[in-house]
Design a protein around this motif. Structure first.
Motif, PDB file in Angstrom:
ATOM      1  N   LYS A 196      50.194  41.146  43.503  1.00 18.05           N
ATOM      2  CA  LYS A 196      49.412  39.921  43.484  1.00 18.05           C
ATOM      3  C   LYS A 196      48.404  39.824  44.624  1.00 18.05           C
ATOM      4  N   GLU A 235      44.307  40.036  44.225  1.00 23.02           N
ATOM      5  CA  GLU A 235      43.412  38.946  44.608  1.00 23.02           C
ATOM      6  C   GLU A 235      42.327  39.445  45.576  1.00 23.02           C
ATOM      7  N   SER A 290      38.308  39.733  44.540  1.00 21.52           N
ATOM      8  CA  SER A 290      37.310  38.940  45.273  1.00 21.52           C
ATOM      9  C   SER A 290      36.233  39.839  45.861  1.00 21.52           C
ATOM     10  N   LEU A 327      41.592  36.992  36.829  1.00 23.45           N
ATOM     11  CA  LEU A 327      41.920  36.021  37.874  1.00 23.45           C
ATOM     12  C   LEU A 327      42.453  34.716  37.264  1.00 23.45           C
ATOM     13  N   TYR A 369      46.182  33.292  38.079  1.00 21.03           N
ATOM     14  CA  TYR A 369      46.487  31.989  38.671  1.00 21.03           C
ATOM     15  C   TYR A 369      47.200  31.071  37.683  1.00 21.03           C
ATOM     16  N   SER A 405      43.712  27.157  42.967  1.00 17.03           N
ATOM     17  CA  SER A 405      42.975  28.430  42.889  1.00 17.03           C
ATOM     18  C   SER A 405      42.357  28.608  41.511  1.00 17.03           C
TER      19      SER A 405
END
Length: 415
Positions: free
Chosen positions: A359, A363, A367, A389, A393, A401
């Protein structure tokens, strides 16, 4: 024009052999200031002065000799024009033996065709798929020494070099090349430059700007009889349809090309069709068909890195994570070093970490990739990253998020 050649050549010669101006000035029985003015173009160089400078170097450097044959320049320019014609017809490789023969003759380099020969060295490297960009600054610096035909070729290759590094100013280079070529009367040359403009606009996700060029480009290539380039143009027209969201029109064109592929004498075109067709199916969420098309492209030894995006992401969407991970591993084993392949691997690593449930790593990499994709717009994987994404989330029930990433997605779609 000859005086301009003298000026630039003696400057190059002195720099190449590390000779001081005072030594040359003494040979000519003139002051250093007077000689310096000749190199700067402020003083006319007489034929006898140029010959005296040449004899000085021939006496100092045993391996150096200058050919005064005035036909050298004409022959070099004829060869440059011949290279342009072969470029139009996609027969560059057939020019390599002739270029090798020309460049192996030392009397061609140190002659009145010195600068044309420098251009031919770069053309040879480009045709032979060798690095050629390092020669461009020298040629651009001496642009006034070339005729219009040579200048158009230099700017076209300059544009192609910028395109390789994803530099959007490639557009300006091709526009300059085109303006220089309008009156040259080289069949297909304007069409090829238009073709380069088309692929540049597509690369930088401006399909609406590429669209008006297709008709004029097609006519010029058709009139020149460059059938290989016309096939390339059809492929890019399909890509243009895809980027404009005209999926059915793109599919229709791909199918037509597949029905007529027997016009092509090589497999490169066929594997390009399958590769691009597979991407169009991926975007339309026809994942199984996309995988079939990728496998056909790979069967023809396609090296297009984006195929592995289609292969891995389609398998993920079909609920086949192991097959997706196998595709990622297969691409990683190829250890590719070109910029696009590195970007493809970054996307695949995002998908890999998502599938493996890493995880925090997912992330972070996702990004980072979204920021890099601002430059690599034609990779067109932004929506895939956003969707992962959102799924990530949602699964974590992280509403804050989730709202943030949905807002970013809306902003991306509104651009």
């Amino acid at each position: 024009m000859k005086n301009t050649f003298y000026q630039h050549y003696i400057k190059w010669l002195r720099d190449f052999f590390y000779i001081g101006q005072s030594e040359i000035a003494d040979t000519l029985y003139m002051s250093v200031s007077a000689y310096s003015k000749m190199e700067q173009g402020k003083k006319t160089i007489q034929d006898e002065d140029f010959e005296a400078i040449i004899h000085f170097y021939e006496g100092r450097k045993e391996s150096y000799s200058f050919c005064f044959d005035e036909e050298k320049e004409e022959k070099a320019n004829a060869l440059i024009r011949q290279c342009i014609v072969s470029f139009v017809y996609r027969s560059q490789k057939e020019m390599l033996p002739e270029l090798e023969n020309y460049l192996s003759d030392p009397t061609n380099l140190h002659s009145l065709a010195f600068f044309e020969t420098k251009l031919l060295e770069m053309i040879y490297e480009y045709f032979a798929d060798l690095p050629f960009q390092e020669r461009l600054p020298f040629l651009l610096e001496h642009m006034d020494l070339f005729n219009t035909t040579a200048q158009s070729m230099i700017y076209d290759l300059y544009g192609l070099s910028k395109l390789r590094t994803y530099d959007e100013t490639a557009i300006e280079c091709f526009q300059t090349a085109k303006s220089l070529s309008v009156l040259l009367n080289i069949p297909g040359w304007l069409g090829l430059i238009d073709y380069h403009l088309i692929i540049t606009y597509l690369r930088f996700m401006q399909p609406e700007k590429s669209f008006p060029f297709f008709e004029e480009c097609g006519k010029d290539l058709q009139n020149s009889g460059s059938h290989r380039r016309i096939l390339d143009l059809h492929l890019n027209q399909a890509q243009c349809y895809m980027k404009l969201g005209l999926r059915e029109e793109a599919d229709s064109l791909f199918q037509t090309m597949l029905q007529t592929y027997n016009q092509v004498e090589e497999e490169d075109f066929l594997k390009s069709i399958y590769g691009n067709y597979s991407w169009n199916q991926l975007i339309q969420k026809n994942y199984s068909f996309a995988i079939d098309l990728v496998n056909k492209a790979l069967a023809y030894n396609s090296k297009f890195p984006d195929l592995y995006i289609t292969l891995a992401y389609s398998n993920y969407q079909l609920g086949q994570p192991e097959d997706a991970l196998d595709a990622i591993a297969a691409f990683r084993r190829q250890n590719r070093k070109d910029p696009r392949s590195k970007m493809v691997l970054k996307f695949l690593e995002v998908l890999e970490n998502f599938l493996l449930g890493r995880k925090k790593t997912f992330e972070r990499l996702a990004s980072q990739l979204l920021l890099q994709l601002e430059k690599w717009r034609d990779l067109e994987v932004d929506l895939f990253v956003y969707q992962m994404l959102i799924d990530h989330y949602t699964g974590m029930e992280d509403e804050h998020s989730l709202c943030v990433i949905q807002a970013k997605l809306i902003d991306f779609l509104m651009r």
